[in-house]
Design a protein around this motif. Structure first.
Motif, mmCIF file in Angstrom:
data_model
loop_
_atom_site.group_PDB
_atom_site.id
_atom_site.type_symbol
_atom_site.label_atom_id
_atom_site.label_comp_id
_atom_site.label_asym_id
_atom_site.label_seq_id
_atom_site.Cartn_x
_atom_site.Cartn_y
_atom_site.Cartn_z
ATOM 1 N N GLN A 34 0.807 -1.219 0.000
ATOM 2 C CA GLN A 34 0.000 0.000 0.000
ATOM 3 C C GLN A 34 0.841 1.270 0.000
ATOM 4 O O GLN A 34 0.318 2.377 -0.121
ATOM 5 N N VAL A 35 2.159 1.129 0.156
ATOM 6 C CA VAL A 35 3.021 2.298 0.206
ATOM 7 C C VAL A 35 2.993 3.036 -1.136
ATOM 8 O O VAL A 35 2.887 2.419 -2.194
ATOM 9 N N GLN A 40 2.852 8.243 1.294
ATOM 10 C CA GLN A 40 1.681 7.661 1.944
ATOM 11 C C GLN A 40 1.952 6.203 2.308
ATOM 12 O O GLN A 40 2.403 5.417 1.488
ATOM 13 N N GLY A 41 1.697 5.877 3.555
ATOM 14 C CA GLY A 41 1.854 4.502 4.020
ATOM 15 C C GLY A 41 3.263 4.128 4.426
ATOM 16 O O GLY A 41 3.526 2.967 4.744
ATOM 17 N N ALA A 45 4.328 0.778 6.436
ATOM 18 C CA ALA A 45 5.133 -0.145 5.641
ATOM 19 C C ALA A 45 6.460 -0.448 6.324
ATOM 20 O O ALA A 45 6.942 -1.579 6.308
ATOM 21 N N SER A 46 7.060 0.570 6.912
ATOM 22 C CA SER A 46 8.326 0.379 7.620
ATOM 23 C C SER A 46 8.167 -0.611 8.766
ATOM 24 O O SER A 46 9.014 -1.495 8.967
ATOM 25 N N LYS A 47 7.082 -0.475 9.505
ATOM 26 C CA LYS A 47 6.800 -1.402 10.604
ATOM 27 C C LYS A 47 6.571 -2.815 10.074
ATOM 28 O O LYS A 47 7.062 -3.801 10.636
ATOM 29 N N GLY A 69 1.960 -6.972 -9.392
ATOM 30 C CA GLY A 69 1.003 -5.927 -9.064
ATOM 31 C C GLY A 69 1.511 -4.891 -8.083
ATOM 32 O O GLY A 69 0.809 -3.922 -7.797
ATOM 33 N N ALA A 70 2.718 -5.072 -7.552
ATOM 34 C CA ALA A 70 3.275 -4.113 -6.600
ATOM 35 C C ALA A 70 3.941 -2.956 -7.348
ATOM 36 O O ALA A 70 4.559 -3.165 -8.391
ATOM 37 N N ASN A 71 3.821 -1.747 -6.810
ATOM 38 C CA ASN A 71 4.490 -0.619 -7.446
ATOM 39 C C ASN A 71 5.991 -0.681 -7.158
ATOM 40 O O ASN A 71 6.426 -1.407 -6.263
ATOM 41 N N PRO A 72 6.819 0.045 -7.923
ATOM 42 C CA PRO A 72 8.274 -0.047 -7.764
ATOM 43 C C PRO A 72 8.766 0.210 -6.347
ATOM 44 O O PRO A 72 9.711 -0.441 -5.891
ATOM 45 N N LEU A 73 8.148 1.154 -5.644
ATOM 46 C CA LEU A 73 8.573 1.451 -4.277
ATOM 47 C C LEU A 73 8.289 0.270 -3.360
ATOM 48 O O LEU A 73 9.134 -0.130 -2.557
#
Length: 381
Positions: A34-35, A40-41, A45-47, A69-73
Motif C-alpha cells: 500500500q506504500v 503515503q503509508g 510499511a516500515s513497521k 502488481g506491486a508498485n516499484p517502491l
C-alpha cells in the motif's frame, strides 16, 4: 494417556503458531504493497517490513509472489525483507532451494522476482547457472535472457578465436535469436557479417520501415502540438491538405537503416517549426497485447485505430533504441498507426535532428512482425 495429550497439545500449538505466522506474513505484505511514492503509508510499511524480515524461510515464496502488481517502491521494500530472510536462511542452511528453482522456471511469474530468486539460489548452488541459464535464450525475463545470450556470445568468441568459424557462426546465430539489447546485438552482428552471414535487423527487431508521410504543418511557437490537423480527423491518401507552406500530399517513404531510423530532415527537408504525420499499418493474426517502441528526439503523439495512446511534449532529449514503450492491444487484422512528430524552431546544431524509429515488440523486447494477408496492400486509405 497424559503423554498423548501432551503431544496433541504441542501439535495444536505448533499448528496455531504456523497459521498465525502465515497470516502475519500476508498482512505484512499487504501493508507494504500500500506504500506510495508520495510518502503515503511509509510508516506502516516500515513497521511491516521489520516484522516481515523476522519471518522464517517459509515467507520467501509468498514475498516473491507479491511482486506481481506491486508498485516499484513497494517492490524495493519487499526485496529488502526477502534479502534479510534469505541471508538468515543461508546461514542456517535452510534456504528452500527446490522451491526457488521451481519459481525461477515458472515463466508466468514476475520477472524481477524470478531474477531475485535466481541471484539468491546461485549463492548456495554453484551449478545453478549452468543448469538454468542456457534454457533461457527466449525467456520473457529480459535480464535472465540477457545472461543466456551473453553465454553464447562468449562461447562463439572462443570458437572463432580457435579457428572454428562454422561452429562460431551457428552459436552467434543462436545468440541473435534471443538478443534484444542493442549492445549485444551489435556484438553478434559484426562477427556474423564478417563470417558472411546476411542479417535483416529490421526484421529481427520488428521495425516498421515503410510509411506514408505528410507535412509540414505549422508548429511555430509550438502551437502545432495541440492543433488537430486534418490527419488526426481522417487519413485520406487521395486528398491534398493545407500545410504550412501550401498544399501537401501523402507520400510513400521507407528506410533501409538497420535500426529502422527514418530521417525526415535528410530524406524530405530540415523543416523548422513544423509538424509531420506518419502512418503505417500493422496486421495482427489475432488480438495481441504488445508494445509500440519509439525512439525520437522530437515531441510526439501516437494513435492506433484512431485512439490516442500516448503523447510527450518535449524536444531534443536525445534518441535511443526503445526510448519509449507504449502498451497497445492490437485487434485481429489491420491496425492503423498514426504518429505525429513536432519540430520546434531552435537553431542550435544539437537541435536539428528530426527523425524517428518505431518497432512492434512483446513486453520481453522480442520483435513482432506485421502478418499482412497476401491479398491486401501494406497501406490503404
Amino acid at each position: 494417556m497424559m503423554r498423548s495429550r501432551f503431544f496433541l497439545c504441542l501439535m495444536f500449538l505448533f499448528s496455531s503458531l504456523t497459521t498465525l505466522q502465515a497470516y502475519d506474513v500476508e498482512q505484512d505484505i499487504a501493508q507494504i504493497k500500500q506504500v506510495q511514492k508520495e510518502g503515503q503509508g511509509n510508516l506502516a510499511a516500515s513497521k511491516a517490513v521489520k516484522q516481515l524480515s523476522q519471518s522464517d524461510a517459509s515467507a520467501l515464496i509468498p514475498i516473491l509472489n507479491s511482486f506481481e502488481g506491486a508498485n516499484p517502491l513497494a517492490v524495493n521494500w519487499l526485496r529488502g525483507a526477502f534479502e534479510t530472510i534469505a541471508s538468515n536462511a543461508i546461514k542456517q542452511n535452510k534456504l528452500p532451494v527446490d522451491q526457488l528453482e521451481k519459481f525461477i522456471l515458472d515463466k508466468s511469474k514476475n520477472p524481477r522476482a524470478r531474477r531475485l530468486a535466481y541471484e539468491t539460489l546461485i549463492k548456495v548452488d554453484s551449478k545453478a547457472e549452468d543448469r538454468l541459464i542456457p534454457g533461457m535464450i527466449n525467456d520473457p525475463s529480459v535480464t535472465l535472457r540477457r545472461d543466456a545470450v551473453q553465454r553464447l556470445i562468449d562461447e562463439a568468441k572462443s570458437l572463432e578465436k580457435a579457428g572454428k568459424k562454422d561452429q562460431a557462426k551457428k552459436v552467434y546465430q543462436q545468440a541473435l535469436s534471443g538478443a534484444t539489447d542493442g549492445d549485444q546485438v551489435k556484438a553478434i552482428v559484426k562477427p556474423l557479417r564478417t563470417l558472411g552471414q546476411k542479417i535483416d535487423l529490421q526484421k529481427h527487431f520488428g521495425f516498421l520501415s515503410n510509411w506514408m508521410i505528410v507535412g509540414p504543418f505549422d508548429n511555430s511557437d509550438k502551437k502545432g502540438y495541440d492543433t488537430a490537423y486534418a490527419p488526426e480527423e481522417k487519413i485520406d491518401f487521395t486528398s491534398a491538405l493545407k500545410g504550412k507552406e501550401g498544399e501537401v500530399e501523402w507520400k510513400s517513404v521507407n528506410t533501409e537503416d538497420d535500426y529502422g531510423i527514418f530521417d525526415i530532415a535528410k530524406s524530405i527537408s530540415p523543416y523548422k517549426g513544423a509538424v509531420m504525420y506518419c502512418t503505417a499499418d500493422f496486421y495482427s493474426p489475432e488480438e495481441q497485447e504488445l508494445e509500440i517502441r519509439l525512439g525520437t528526439p522530437n515531441a510526439w503523439k501516437i494513435w492506433v485505430n484512431g485512439k490516442l495512446l500516448f503523447a510527450r511534449n518535449e524536444y531534443h532529449r536525445g534518441m535511443v533504441l526503445d526510448q519509449y514503450s507504449v502498451p497497445v492491444t492490437f485487434k485481429p487484422g489491420k491496425n492503423v498507426i498514426l504518429l505525429k512528430l513536432c519540430q520546434n524552431e531552435q537553431t542550435e546544431s544539437w537541435a536539428q535532428r528530426y527523425q524517428f524509429q518505431l518497432r512492434i515488440a512483446r513486453p520481453s523486447g522480442t520483435g513482432v512482425l506485421s502478418q499482412k494477408p497476401e491479398s491486401t496492400t501494406q497501406l490503404s486509405p
